[in-house]
Scaffold this motif. Structure first.
Motif, mmCIF file in Angstrom:
data_model
loop_
_atom_site.group_PDB
_atom_site.id
_atom_site.type_symbol
_atom_site.label_atom_id
_atom_site.label_comp_id
_atom_site.label_asym_id
_atom_site.label_seq_id
_atom_site.Cartn_x
_atom_site.Cartn_y
_atom_site.Cartn_z
ATOM 1 N N THR A 41 0.717 -1.279 0.152
ATOM 2 C CA THR A 41 0.019 0.097 0.071
ATOM 3 C C THR A 41 0.764 1.244 0.018
ATOM 4 O O THR A 41 0.667 2.261 -0.697
ATOM 5 N N ARG A 44 2.568 1.566 -3.427
ATOM 6 C CA ARG A 44 1.660 2.056 -4.478
ATOM 7 C C ARG A 44 1.222 3.765 -4.195
ATOM 8 O O ARG A 44 1.212 4.066 -5.449
ATOM 9 N N GLN A 48 1.956 5.968 -7.290
ATOM 10 C CA GLN A 48 1.169 7.027 -7.770
ATOM 11 C C GLN A 48 1.356 8.509 -7.742
ATOM 12 O O GLN A 48 1.169 9.392 -8.899
ATOM 13 N N MET A 51 4.206 9.344 -10.333
ATOM 14 C CA MET A 51 3.469 9.270 -11.826
ATOM 15 C C MET A 51 2.823 10.585 -11.946
ATOM 16 O O MET A 51 2.671 11.106 -13.121
ATOM 17 N N ALA A 58 6.723 6.186 -14.838
ATOM 18 C CA ALA A 58 6.526 4.746 -14.854
ATOM 19 C C ALA A 58 7.386 4.092 -15.895
ATOM 20 O O ALA A 58 8.002 2.914 -15.511
ATOM 21 N N GLU A 134 3.862 -1.652 -9.952
ATOM 22 C CA GLU A 134 2.923 -0.408 -10.001
ATOM 23 C C GLU A 134 3.088 0.329 -11.132
ATOM 24 O O GLU A 134 1.758 0.649 -11.581
ATOM 25 N N SER A 135 4.176 0.430 -11.510
ATOM 26 C CA SER A 135 4.331 1.254 -12.830
ATOM 27 C C SER A 135 3.431 0.744 -14.205
ATOM 28 O O SER A 135 2.767 1.488 -14.817
ATOM 29 N N TYR A 137 0.818 -1.507 -13.760
ATOM 30 C CA TYR A 137 -0.600 -1.595 -13.263
ATOM 31 C C TYR A 137 -1.211 -0.320 -13.316
ATOM 32 O O TYR A 137 -2.557 -0.088 -13.710
ATOM 33 N N GLN A 138 -0.591 0.628 -12.713
ATOM 34 C CA GLN A 138 -1.221 2.019 -12.688
ATOM 35 C C GLN A 138 -1.222 2.657 -14.225
ATOM 36 O O GLN A 138 -1.810 3.936 -14.230
ATOM 37 N N SER A 139 -0.665 1.980 -14.997
ATOM 38 C CA SER A 139 -0.717 2.400 -16.482
ATOM 39 C C SER A 139 -1.475 1.768 -17.341
ATOM 40 O O SER A 139 -1.609 1.976 -18.367
ATOM 41 N N ASN A 143 -2.122 -6.513 -13.022
ATOM 42 C CA ASN A 143 -1.859 -6.613 -11.590
ATOM 43 C C ASN A 143 -1.223 -7.973 -11.333
ATOM 44 O O ASN A 143 -1.956 -8.952 -11.891
ATOM 45 N N SER A 242 0.021 4.360 -21.760
ATOM 46 C CA SER A 242 -0.734 3.443 -21.542
ATOM 47 C C SER A 242 -0.075 2.003 -21.585
ATOM 48 O O SER A 242 0.428 1.818 -22.831
#
Length: 316
Positions: A41, A44, A48, A51, A58, A134-135, A137-139, A143, A242
């Motif tokens: 957490t 993450r 975030q 980014m 990312a 995380e780079s 997944y958050q793009s 996951n 993306s």
């Protein structure tokens, strides 16, 4: 041919010398469950924030993970700064790594250590692996669970760095990745990480006007980009922030930026996998997750061969 042999030998040395069964056996997703229960957490949230500040953080963090793992193994040796300048990141092959990636890891490390329960108990190598995930997944990418329990290396030297080059052919790519215990499918899936970010002109300029596999309109566009700006760059695909399968569709149209990417389609031995990923993003995501897990097992250090660095930039 000399470069091919060098790449294979270097990768084989990493695989044979560092990928011990006992080290890999210590890896598990819940490694920090009782040590730093909020680790994922915390990382993450930090990624975030990075980014949000920088759109290239990312892809920069994802590249950093790869460049780290394939040299001495996944031990965060890429993060070490030596006062005499003899460290991995100052090798010419690592000059493409962006400061945003390093800062993303340093920010995440600071966030983790700000939790009293976690302070100085989580390795930089594990934070780097989590930040890479995380780079992705958050793009918008998949996951996946990250295996944890790596220790940090204590050594970083400039001359040991050997990486795949942008002009590698399929045989050279396969030789390098097989030395790390990775298959051709793993290599093609990991290459899909180029769906994020950009490349500087020196990495592809030699192809403009000479490589017939390059789409002519792309060549014209790149000629203008690189001739007018010595520090020019181009996005690796049309959706550079993306994480998707557009990278493979680009290769089908001759719009791969790097020669080592386009060869995955121009060589018939790998074309089928490119076509598969271009038409099935879910299949790409699944194979990418599996390949990242295998990559994350390379060069794992134990307590006997590594440490938990207090500052990712310096051995304790």
């Amino acid at each position: 041919m000399a470069r091919l042999r060098l790449a294979f030998v270097a990768a084989a040395v990493v695989s044979a010398a560092f990928m011990s069964p006992s080290a890999v056996a210590q890896l598990r997703p819940d490694y920090y469950a009782s040590i730093c229960p909020n680790l994922e957490t915390i990382v993450r949230g930090s990624v975030q924030q990075s980014m949000a500040k920088s759109p290239i953080s990312a892809p920069a963090a994802l590249r950093l993970f790869f460049h780290d793992c394939v040299v001495r193994g996944c031990d965060a040796s890429i993060m070490i700064v030596n006062s005499n300048g003899d460290d991995e990141w100052r090798n010419s092959d690592n000059q493409s790594l962006k400061p945003d990636g390093f800062q993303t890891i340093l920010n995440a490390k600071a966030a983790v250590d700000s939790d009293p329960q976690c302070r100085y108990k989580v390795s930089c190598a594990d934070i780097l692996a989590l930040a890479a995930k995380e780079s992705v997944y958050q793009s918008g990418g998949p996951n996946y669970q990250v295996e944890l329990g790596r220790y940090d290396g204590r050594v970083s030297t400039r001359d040991i760095v050997v990486l795949p080059h942008a002009n590698f052919n399929l045989d050279q790519l396969n030789a390098f990745f097989s030395g790390l215990g990775l298959s051709q499918t793993d290599m093609i899936a990991l290459s899909g990480g180029h769906t994020l970010g950009a490349a500087d002109c020196p990495f592809f300029q030699y192809r403009i006007g000479t490589d017939t596999t390059m789409d002519s309109s792309l060549a014209a566009q790149l000629r203008g980009t690189c001739s007018s700006n010595p520090n020019g760059f181009a996005f690796l695909d049309g959706s550079p922030v993306s994480f998707d399968n557009a990278f493979y569709r680009n290769l089908q149209g001759g719009r791969g930026l790097l020669g080592s990417d386009q060869v995955l389609y121009s060589d018939t031995r790998s074309r089928g996998t490119v076509d598969y990923y271009a038409s099935n993003q879910g299949a790409f995501f699944g194979d990418f997750k599996a390949a990242m897990t295998k990559l994350g097992r390379v060069g794992v250090k134990t307590a006997a061969t590594g440490e938990i660095r207090r500052d990712c930039r310096f051995p304790n």
